[in-house]
Scaffold this motif. Structure first.
Motif, PDB file in Angstrom:
ATOM      1  N   ASN B 229      85.130  -5.177  38.827  1.00 22.73           N
ATOM      2  CA  ASN B 229      83.629  -5.519  39.880  1.00 22.73           C
ATOM      3  C   ASN B 229      82.715  -4.405  39.494  1.00 22.73           C
ATOM      4  O   ASN B 229      81.683  -4.599  39.352  1.00 22.73           O
ATOM      5  CB  ASN B 229      84.266  -5.633  41.307  1.00 22.73           C
ATOM      6  CG  ASN B 229      84.568  -7.227  41.484  1.00 22.73           C
ATOM      7  OD1 ASN B 229      83.783  -7.891  41.810  1.00 22.73           O
ATOM      8  ND2 ASN B 229      85.746  -7.339  41.546  1.00 22.73           N
ATOM      9  N   GLU B 230      83.211  -3.221  39.517  1.00 22.07           N
ATOM     10  CA  GLU B 230      82.284  -2.066  39.277  1.00 22.07           C
ATOM     11  C   GLU B 230      81.628  -1.893  38.091  1.00 22.07           C
ATOM     12  O   GLU B 230      80.541  -1.748  37.979  1.00 22.07           O
ATOM     13  CB  GLU B 230      83.077  -0.668  39.402  1.00 22.07           C
ATOM     14  CG  GLU B 230      83.694  -0.273  40.938  1.00 22.07           C
ATOM     15  CD  GLU B 230      84.364   0.934  41.055  1.00 22.07           C
ATOM     16  OE1 GLU B 230      84.577   1.434  40.024  1.00 22.07           O
ATOM     17  OE2 GLU B 230      85.031   0.744  41.947  1.00 22.07           O
ATOM     18  N   TRP B 231      82.433  -2.484  36.825  1.00 24.10           N
ATOM     19  CA  TRP B 231      81.844  -2.682  35.681  1.00 24.10           C
ATOM     20  C   TRP B 231      80.733  -3.881  35.441  1.00 24.10           C
ATOM     21  O   TRP B 231      79.719  -3.589  34.976  1.00 24.10           O
ATOM     22  CB  TRP B 231      82.973  -2.821  34.672  1.00 24.10           C
ATOM     23  CG  TRP B 231      83.591  -1.662  34.243  1.00 24.10           C
ATOM     24  CD1 TRP B 231      83.426  -0.249  34.686  1.00 24.10           C
ATOM     25  CD2 TRP B 231      84.516  -1.679  33.121  1.00 24.10           C
ATOM     26  NE1 TRP B 231      84.478   0.691  34.006  1.00 24.10           N
ATOM     27  CE2 TRP B 231      85.022  -0.062  33.233  1.00 24.10           C
ATOM     28  CE3 TRP B 231      85.095  -2.471  32.322  1.00 24.10           C
ATOM     29  CZ2 TRP B 231      85.906   0.406  32.098  1.00 24.10           C
ATOM     30  CZ3 TRP B 231      85.975  -2.041  31.270  1.00 24.10           C
ATOM     31  CH2 TRP B 231      86.439  -0.578  31.296  1.00 24.10           C
ATOM     32  N   CYS B 232      81.012  -4.808  36.304  1.00 20.92           N
ATOM     33  CA  CYS B 232      79.909  -5.922  36.215  1.00 20.92           C
ATOM     34  C   CYS B 232      78.650  -5.282  37.033  1.00 20.92           C
ATOM     35  O   CYS B 232      77.582  -5.504  36.687  1.00 20.92           O
ATOM     36  CB  CYS B 232      80.537  -7.425  37.238  1.00 20.92           C
ATOM     37  SG  CYS B 232      81.683  -8.121  36.350  1.00 20.92           S
ATOM     38  N   GLN B 233      78.947  -4.769  38.289  1.00 25.33           N
ATOM     39  CA  GLN B 233      77.763  -3.928  38.868  1.00 25.33           C
ATOM     40  C   GLN B 233      76.844  -3.045  37.916  1.00 25.33           C
ATOM     41  O   GLN B 233      75.570  -3.325  38.126  1.00 25.33           O
ATOM     42  CB  GLN B 233      78.027  -3.249  40.196  1.00 25.33           C
ATOM     43  CG  GLN B 233      78.590  -4.151  41.251  1.00 25.33           C
ATOM     44  CD  GLN B 233      79.368  -3.317  42.583  1.00 25.33           C
ATOM     45  OE1 GLN B 233      79.085  -2.209  42.599  1.00 25.33           O
ATOM     46  NE2 GLN B 233      79.512  -3.989  43.550  1.00 25.33           N
ATOM     47  N   SER B 234      77.763  -2.092  37.468  1.00 26.01           N
ATOM     48  CA  SER B 234      76.918  -1.142  36.298  1.00 26.01           C
ATOM     49  C   SER B 234      76.253  -1.553  35.041  1.00 26.01           C
ATOM     50  O   SER B 234      75.237  -1.414  34.807  1.00 26.01           O
ATOM     51  CB  SER B 234      78.062  -0.052  35.930  1.00 26.01           C
ATOM     52  OG  SER B 234      78.654   0.566  36.945  1.00 26.01           O
ATOM     53  N   SER B 235      76.959  -2.690  34.340  1.00 24.29           N
ATOM     54  CA  SER B 235      76.429  -3.218  33.259  1.00 24.29           C
ATOM     55  C   SER B 235      75.658  -4.562  33.279  1.00 24.29           C
ATOM     56  O   SER B 235      74.612  -4.787  32.531  1.00 24.29           O
ATOM     57  CB  SER B 235      77.784  -3.791  32.231  1.00 24.29           C
ATOM     58  OG  SER B 235      78.421  -4.697  33.058  1.00 24.29           O
ATOM     59  N   GLY B 236      75.708  -4.873  34.723  1.00 23.53           N
ATOM     60  CA  GLY B 236      74.965  -6.333  34.786  1.00 23.53           C
ATOM     61  C   GLY B 236      75.438  -7.536  34.274  1.00 23.53           C
ATOM     62  O   GLY B 236      74.794  -8.467  34.017  1.00 23.53           O
ATOM     63  N   LEU B 237      76.667  -7.262  33.529  1.00 26.79           N
ATOM     64  CA  LEU B 237      76.966  -8.541  32.859  1.00 26.79           C
ATOM     65  C   LEU B 237      78.337  -9.306  33.598  1.00 26.79           C
ATOM     66  O   LEU B 237      78.628  -8.749  34.390  1.00 26.79           O
ATOM     67  CB  LEU B 237      77.848  -7.851  31.393  1.00 26.79           C
ATOM     68  CG  LEU B 237      76.907  -7.451  30.313  1.00 26.79           C
ATOM     69  CD1 LEU B 237      77.351  -6.545  29.388  1.00 26.79           C
ATOM     70  CD2 LEU B 237      75.850  -8.329  30.012  1.00 26.79           C
ATOM     71  N   GLN B 238      78.559 -10.481  33.216  1.00 27.93           N
ATOM     72  CA  GLN B 238      79.808 -11.075  33.604  1.00 27.93           C
ATOM     73  C   GLN B 238      81.097 -10.553  32.846  1.00 27.93           C
ATOM     74  O   GLN B 238      80.812 -10.561  31.494  1.00 27.93           O
ATOM     75  CB  GLN B 238      79.578 -12.691  33.550  1.00 27.93           C
ATOM     76  CG  GLN B 238      80.576 -13.596  34.146  1.00 27.93           C
ATOM     77  CD  GLN B 238      80.228 -15.080  34.305  1.00 27.93           C
ATOM     78  OE1 GLN B 238      80.887 -15.756  33.463  1.00 27.93           O
ATOM     79  NE2 GLN B 238      79.336 -15.207  35.059  1.00 27.93           N
ATOM     80  N   LEU B 239      82.255 -10.594  33.297  1.00 30.26           N
ATOM     81  CA  LEU B 239      83.252 -10.007  32.662  1.00 30.26           C
ATOM     82  C   LEU B 239      84.199 -11.504  32.823  1.00 30.26           C
ATOM     83  O   LEU B 239      84.504 -12.052  33.877  1.00 30.26           O
ATOM     84  CB  LEU B 239      84.181  -9.183  33.153  1.00 30.26           C
ATOM     85  CG  LEU B 239      83.418  -7.750  33.088  1.00 30.26           C
ATOM     86  CD1 LEU B 239      83.929  -6.621  33.491  1.00 30.26           C
ATOM     87  CD2 LEU B 239      83.079  -7.469  31.670  1.00 30.26           C
ATOM     88  N   ALA B 240      84.297 -12.176  31.453  1.00 35.06           N
ATOM     89  CA  ALA B 240      85.250 -13.341  31.488  1.00 35.06           C
ATOM     90  C   ALA B 240      86.722 -13.187  31.074  1.00 35.06           C
ATOM     91  O   ALA B 240      87.106 -12.444  30.008  1.00 35.06           O
ATOM     92  CB  ALA B 240      84.795 -14.232  30.303  1.00 35.06           C
ATOM     93  N   ILE B 241      87.415 -13.086  32.069  1.00 34.82           N
ATOM     94  CA  ILE B 241      89.018 -12.542  31.966  1.00 34.82           C
ATOM     95  C   ILE B 241      89.926 -13.871  31.985  1.00 34.82           C
ATOM     96  O   ILE B 241      89.936 -14.747  32.771  1.00 34.82           O
ATOM     97  CB  ILE B 241      89.229 -11.932  33.303  1.00 34.82           C
ATOM     98  CG1 ILE B 241      88.348 -10.464  33.595  1.00 34.82           C
ATOM     99  CG2 ILE B 241      90.799 -11.157  33.053  1.00 34.82           C
ATOM    100  CD1 ILE B 241      88.286  -9.692  32.417  1.00 34.82           C
TER     101      ILE B 241
END
Lengths: 333, 333
Positions: B229-241
């Motif tokens: 979640n933090e990575w999505c907030q920082s990068s503005g990208l979606q993470l498809a897991i």
């Protein structure tokens, strides 16, 4: 009491609530470009050699005349850096908070920290928050760790030489006496105010005037006695101290007599001892006086055995000033 | 019980007893040229830019399968440095000890710290000891603060790009599940061992192979969910897991079902998430496999809205992986 106004276990869980506490309580008051990056670790530029020091603060009561645990947490670590002639460049800050602690108390503590950071011309660049269940801690414990750029090499007890003059920066024992009075619920005509303060401004002034500081030490736990004993051990010299020249406030002396303590054993949190060449003693005293009227020369280093501090009394007798022992004051800082 | 075998208030007073405890307990195990100088602050040489991080440890129980609070205290801080590609150069260490704590327990904790220091190729250069009265803390709390020389610039969630591959270094949730099992006194056929470990060796191997690491984060409190979640907030990208690709041990999954937790929300103390360019994903995986057989690719960063982690299940459905909320596990680290 509204549950919203106290710290909950969820504030330490690593989730949404902790994020909220960190942003609204800590970042609002400590915020700076480095801290705001919110990485696992802060990235810093600082020239070597640098000094590093750490202290955890557990003082009780948390609020006292002259400050609170937050004041101490910033002053204590800044002072340990200042004592090796290092400018307090960057601090970390870690809170252990008991569930149920009032948010308003936490705010007052963080406000006090922000005030002292400004005095020290420094900033908090990384932090941590843990919340423990009720009864597992006493309200708030704070750790601060600091790093600082060293402005003058080799300020150390090893450099004390025979003939060096020993000074204290103000009257001793105020912090210890203040906490003691608060614990014993003593009603004093004039409350004793803790000396807790950031010492970097006075050290900066000494360095700016090119004082060849041999050693400095803030007289925290163990008080003046501990510093002088450690200096004797490190330097192998005897310290001849004129008891009558040690500045002690009457109220501090009174509390000591009442409670069976020695002023020299009481903790200070903004008072330091300094050793300089005799030729620079007067200039040093003049600068110290700009910051506190009670600064004083208290003795000198001499090539005599044993290497212990010796108190010379006004009526000509002498006695050793021993390392403090036994249960001093727990949770003094 | 012999009074000699437990920590007394006088051990924190700044006098003779504290001196003895520090010399015989801490210095004997942590001793090095810098620490032994015993100044108010340690003097260090370290190239800029450097990283700084702090953590206080309050884990309960203090001893668990795979380590104790001392293991965590060194690993946790070393790992926060490693996650920004900084070698853990120097650590500070501060103890808050409850009166009455067994000296033998303290020795076991300090021994574990010494072991982890060796793994991290690092050393403790300054410290502090406070003792609080019975009931004012729970045995031992430890703060460690570390500084490290950054080996690769700008390893940060801001650098994650669309197409980056996301990997985890091993199966997730072991530390959280291990502590949970200990707290609930669950008798498991195969005890769950905490993953707590210093991650510098594996990061050093990745750097030595010139992997262009975009971001790393150890999945501590809040677990994998919080990191993603933090990575999505920082990068503005979606993470498809890909949910099926997230490695979870059967025992960890079992405890989660029993206690109503999600493995992705459980804390880890020696498990990290890493984002690398797709072209380097296989090499990265190969290196991770040298350290743990359960390392795995779990997904990728994609230019889709919203910027949240999305779990793709094996049967084709999708759901958001939310930030953990509420009372997770207090005193997990």
């Amino acid at each position: 009491m509204n549950k919203q106004q106290t710290v909950q276990l969820s504030h330490g869980g690593g989730g949404v609530e902790m994020n909220h506490l960190i942003r609204h309580l800590f970042w609002q008051r400590f915020g700076n470009d480095i801290l705001n990056q919110a990485e696992d670790a802060a990235t810093l530029n600082i020239p070597s050699p640098l000094a590093m020091t750490t202290d955890s603060f557990t003082v009780s009561p948390h609020f006292f005349a002259g400050g609170n645990i937050g004041t101490l947490a910033v002053a204590g670590t800044c002072n340990d850096l200042a004592m090796v002639a290092a400018k307090p460049s960057y601090l970390s800050c870690s809170f252990i908070i008991e569930e149920g602690t009032l948010i308003s108390e936490l705010e007052a503590i963080v406000d006090a920290m922000a005030t002292e950071l400004a005095v020290g011309q420094t900033q908090i660049v990384c932090g941590d928050t843990k919340v423990v269940p009720r009864g597992m801690a006493d309200k708030v414990f704070i750790n601060t760790t600091g790093i600082g750029a060293i402005q003058k090499a080799d300020v150390s007890a090893h450099r004390i030489m025979a003939g060096d003059v020993i000074l204290v920066s103000r009257d001793i024992g105020c912090h210890g006496a203040c906490i003691l009075a608060a614990r014993e619920s003593l009603r004093l005509a004039h409350p004793i105010i803790s000396d807790c303060a950031v010492l970097w401004p006075v050290v900066e002034a000494l360095l700016a005037d090119s004082i060849d500081i041999h050693a400095m030490r803030d007289a925290t736990r163990g008080g003046l006695s501990a510093v002088l004993n450690e200096w004797c051990q490190s330097s192998g010299l005897q310290l001849a101290i004129q008891e009558a020249q040690i500045p002690v406030d009457d109220a501090v002396r009174g509390i000591c007599e009442l409670c069976g303590f020695e002023p020299c054993d009481l903790a200070n949190e903004g008072t330091f001892v300094i050793a300089v060449p005799a030729t620079q003693a007067q200039r040093t005293l003049d600068i110290l006086h700009q910051f506190h009227s009670q600064a004083a020369v208290i003795g000198e280093a001499v090539s005599l055995s044993p290497a212990k501090p010796v108190l010379h009394t006004a009526w000509g007798s002498r006695r050793y000033l021993d390392f403090p022992a036994g249960e001093l004051l727990p949770r003094i800082c």
